[in-house]
Design a protein around this motif. Structure first.
Motif, PDB file in Angstrom:
ATOM      1  N   ALA A 150     -17.860 -26.637 -28.981  1.00 41.28           N
ATOM      2  CA  ALA A 150     -16.885 -25.550 -28.868  1.00 41.28           C
ATOM      3  C   ALA A 150     -15.466 -26.086 -28.962  1.00 41.28           C
ATOM      4  CB  ALA A 150     -17.081 -24.819 -27.537  1.00 41.28           C
ATOM      5  N   LEU A 151     -15.219 -27.231 -28.319  1.00 38.92           N
ATOM      6  CA  LEU A 151     -13.881 -27.824 -28.380  1.00 38.92           C
ATOM      7  C   LEU A 151     -13.546 -28.257 -29.804  1.00 38.92           C
ATOM      8  CD1 LEU A 151     -13.507 -29.969 -25.153  1.00 38.92           C
ATOM      9  CD2 LEU A 151     -12.059 -28.114 -25.898  1.00 38.92           C
ATOM     10  N   GLY A 152     -14.548 -28.821 -30.522  1.00 33.00           N
ATOM     11  CA  GLY A 152     -14.314 -29.212 -31.907  1.00 33.00           C
ATOM     12  C   GLY A 152     -13.983 -28.015 -32.776  1.00 33.00           C
ATOM     13  N   LEU A 153     -14.709 -26.926 -32.557  1.00 32.45           N
ATOM     14  CA  LEU A 153     -14.444 -25.692 -33.328  1.00 32.45           C
ATOM     15  C   LEU A 153     -13.054 -25.156 -33.018  1.00 32.45           C
ATOM     16  CD1 LEU A 153     -16.037 -23.893 -35.306  1.00 32.45           C
ATOM     17  CD2 LEU A 153     -16.535 -22.404 -33.376  1.00 32.45           C
ATOM     18  N   LEU A 154     -12.676 -25.237 -31.741  1.00 36.30           N
ATOM     19  CA  LEU A 154     -11.354 -24.772 -31.326  1.00 36.30           C
ATOM     20  C   LEU A 154     -10.264 -25.624 -31.977  1.00 36.30           C
ATOM     21  CD1 LEU A 154     -10.989 -22.466 -29.268  1.00 36.30           C
ATOM     22  CD2 LEU A 154     -10.322 -24.186 -27.612  1.00 36.30           C
ATOM     23  N   THR A 155     -10.494 -26.942 -32.036  1.00 39.83           N
ATOM     24  CA  THR A 155      -9.549 -27.840 -32.714  1.00 39.83           C
ATOM     25  C   THR A 155      -9.381 -27.451 -34.168  1.00 39.83           C
ATOM     26  OG1 THR A 155     -10.352 -29.583 -31.276  1.00 39.83           O
ATOM     27  CG2 THR A 155      -9.036 -30.258 -33.135  1.00 39.83           C
ATOM     28  N   PHE A 156     -10.529 -27.191 -34.828  1.00 42.74           N
ATOM     29  CA  PHE A 156     -10.483 -26.833 -36.245  1.00 42.74           C
ATOM     30  C   PHE A 156      -9.700 -25.537 -36.453  1.00 42.74           C
ATOM     31  CE2 PHE A 156     -12.596 -24.562 -39.807  1.00 42.74           C
ATOM     32  CZ  PHE A 156     -12.062 -25.331 -40.811  1.00 42.74           C
ATOM     33  N   GLY A 189      -7.925 -31.794 -44.369  1.00 42.11           N
ATOM     34  CA  GLY A 189      -7.593 -32.728 -43.299  1.00 42.11           C
ATOM     35  C   GLY A 189      -7.974 -32.174 -41.942  1.00 42.11           C
ATOM     36  N   ALA A 190      -7.726 -30.884 -41.722  1.00 36.34           N
ATOM     37  CA  ALA A 190      -8.101 -30.254 -40.455  1.00 36.34           C
ATOM     38  C   ALA A 190      -9.607 -30.314 -40.245  1.00 36.34           C
ATOM     39  CB  ALA A 190      -7.617 -28.808 -40.443  1.00 36.34           C
ATOM     40  N   MET A 191     -10.353 -30.079 -41.338  1.00 38.31           N
ATOM     41  CA  MET A 191     -11.815 -30.105 -41.246  1.00 38.31           C
ATOM     42  C   MET A 191     -12.305 -31.497 -40.852  1.00 38.31           C
ATOM     43  SD  MET A 191     -14.210 -28.543 -44.219  1.00 38.31           S
ATOM     44  CE  MET A 191     -13.404 -26.999 -44.413  1.00 38.31           C
ATOM     45  N   LEU A 192     -11.778 -32.526 -41.531  1.00 34.86           N
ATOM     46  CA  LEU A 192     -12.220 -33.884 -41.229  1.00 34.86           C
ATOM     47  C   LEU A 192     -11.805 -34.290 -39.817  1.00 34.86           C
ATOM     48  CD1 LEU A 192     -11.402 -35.556 -44.625  1.00 34.86           C
ATOM     49  CD2 LEU A 192     -13.637 -35.065 -43.711  1.00 34.86           C
ATOM     50  N   PHE A 193     -10.597 -33.887 -39.413  1.00 38.56           N
ATOM     51  CA  PHE A 193     -10.141 -34.209 -38.056  1.00 38.56           C
ATOM     52  C   PHE A 193     -11.038 -33.550 -37.023  1.00 38.56           C
ATOM     53  CE2 PHE A 193      -7.572 -33.960 -34.287  1.00 38.56           C
ATOM     54  CZ  PHE A 193      -6.873 -35.138 -34.287  1.00 38.56           C
ATOM     55  N   ALA A 194     -11.391 -32.279 -37.260  1.00 41.61           N
ATOM     56  CA  ALA A 194     -12.232 -31.565 -36.290  1.00 41.61           C
ATOM     57  C   ALA A 194     -13.629 -32.176 -36.236  1.00 41.61           C
ATOM     58  CB  ALA A 194     -12.296 -30.092 -36.665  1.00 41.61           C
ATOM     59  N   ILE A 195     -14.161 -32.590 -37.407  1.00 42.41           N
ATOM     60  CA  ILE A 195     -15.484 -33.230 -37.392  1.00 42.41           C
ATOM     61  C   ILE A 195     -15.424 -34.532 -36.603  1.00 42.41           C
ATOM     62  CG2 ILE A 195     -17.219 -34.335 -38.844  1.00 42.41           C
ATOM     63  CD1 ILE A 195     -16.566 -32.268 -40.988  1.00 42.41           C
ATOM     64  N   GLY A 196     -14.339 -35.302 -36.829  1.00 38.98           N
ATOM     65  CA  GLY A 196     -14.194 -36.551 -36.082  1.00 38.98           C
ATOM     66  C   GLY A 196     -14.077 -36.313 -34.590  1.00 38.98           C
ATOM     67  N   ALA A 197     -13.290 -35.298 -34.203  1.00 37.68           N
ATOM     68  CA  ALA A 197     -13.115 -35.008 -32.774  1.00 37.68           C
ATOM     69  C   ALA A 197     -14.431 -34.559 -32.156  1.00 37.68           C
ATOM     70  CB  ALA A 197     -12.041 -33.932 -32.599  1.00 37.68           C
ATOM     71  N   THR A 198     -15.175 -33.712 -32.890  1.00 39.53           N
ATOM     72  CA  THR A 198     -16.464 -33.257 -32.372  1.00 39.53           C
ATOM     73  C   THR A 198     -17.421 -34.435 -32.197  1.00 39.53           C
ATOM     74  OG1 THR A 198     -16.075 -31.267 -33.654  1.00 39.53           O
ATOM     75  CG2 THR A 198     -18.241 -31.529 -32.691  1.00 39.53           C
TER      76      THR A 198
END
Lengths: 207, 108
Positions: A109-115, B19-28
């Protein structure tokens, strides 16, 4: 925006190139996260990084693209693989069982929120136009003194920016690298008796 | 700019969204994975996404300061990997494993 698009005349070729490589980059990133074996994760990381170098080429940054391949896709990933092989921790990690109950859904959920947040920033109303008055244009045309051919140059403007405006920061990163190397050696060193190491280094100094 | 044009003509915002997509995948991945080495790889992924955004801004604004920033990111990433992997090697010598949940000595 229009200047950005007009730099490449066949617009649809550019779009096809972008979407196919974007698909490769995103699937490589998903592979890094979802592979059970760390070695597979490292190889997916190479895939994403080389794709990123292609994007840098399309963005008129050939120097950055070369550095990306040499440093990121080669040196850093080789370092990762070296540690994986050295320690023998390429055993499979079970993604299904987890000690903490809410960690996985909360993380997703946090990753989706970041995106969502980042896309909200990205599609915002940016004033993107070439600001040539800054004197730091990314490409310069120069006439080769030997061949007399006019050529586009990316390295010279980049080096001028890096070594004039960011010279002080560049020196600081040199200090940072020295500290990192010393720290890595101190951390990775075995706490064994240093007498044998001293005797061998003394023999090396004499020869 | 209508929808069809924004799909076929690739502009800076396409790169920003990638870039946002790759960053979010990395963060997840950083939040989900427990293997310390894979967590490091996810950090590299996030740094790469930021580099892509920097180079896109350099192109869109015609300003090589964005490309210079990539070099600094690269140097910091290299230093981080060197120290981080040394820490992983040191932990592995003691504990025979690099699962992040096991390293809870400083937990209150």
């Amino acid at each position: 925006m229009s200047a950005f698009v007009a730099a490449v005349s066949p617009i649809h070729v550019n779009a096809v190139l972008f979407y196919s490589f974007a698909a490769i980059a995103v699937s490589g990133a998903l592979g890094v996260v979802l592979s059970r074996n760390p070695v597979h994760s490292a190889l997916f990381l190479v895939m994403t990084m080389i794709t990123m170098a292609v994007f840098f080429l399309t963005l008129d940054a050939p120097m950055v693209a070369i550095v990306q391949v040499v440093v990121y896709a080669s040196a850093i990933v080789v370092l990762f693989l070296f540690v994986i092989m050295l320690l023998g921790i390429d055993r499979h990690e079970s993604l299904a069982t987890d000690a903490r109950k809410y960690q996985r859904p909360a993380g997703a959920a946090l990753g989706l929120l970041t995106f969502i947040g980042l896309v909200g920033v990205a599609v915002g109303n940016w004033e993107l136009g070439p600001q040539t008055q800054s004197g730091r244009a990314i490409s310069a045309t120069r006439t080769n003194p030997v061949t007399g051919i006019t050529e586009h140059d990316n390295i010279r403007p980049l080096a001028r920016t890096l070594f004039t405006q960011f010279a002080w920061q560049f020196q600081v990163t040199a200090v940072l690298l020295v500290i990192a190397v010393v720290g890595a050696v101190v951390l990775a060193r075995r706490s064994a008796r240093p007498t044998s190491a001293r005797s061998t280094s003394g023999a090396g100094a004499q020869s | 700019m209508n929808l069809a044009t924004s799909v076929t003509s690739v502009g800076p915002q396409h790169y920003f969204i990638l870039g946002a997509m790759l960053f979010a995948i990395g963060a997840t991945g950083l939040l989900l994975r427990r293997n310390a080495i894979v967590m490091f790889m996810c950090v590299e992924l996030m740094l790469n996404a930021v580099n892509l955004t920097f180079v896109t801004f350099a192109k869109a604004l015609d300003d090589s300061a964005g490309q210079a920033a990539v070099f600094f990111t690269l140097i910091v990433a290299a230093a981080e990997v060197a120290v981080g992997l040394a820490i992983i090697v040191a932990i592995f010598r003691r504990r025979q494993g690099v699962t992040a949940d096991d390293i809870d000595l400083m937990k209150g």
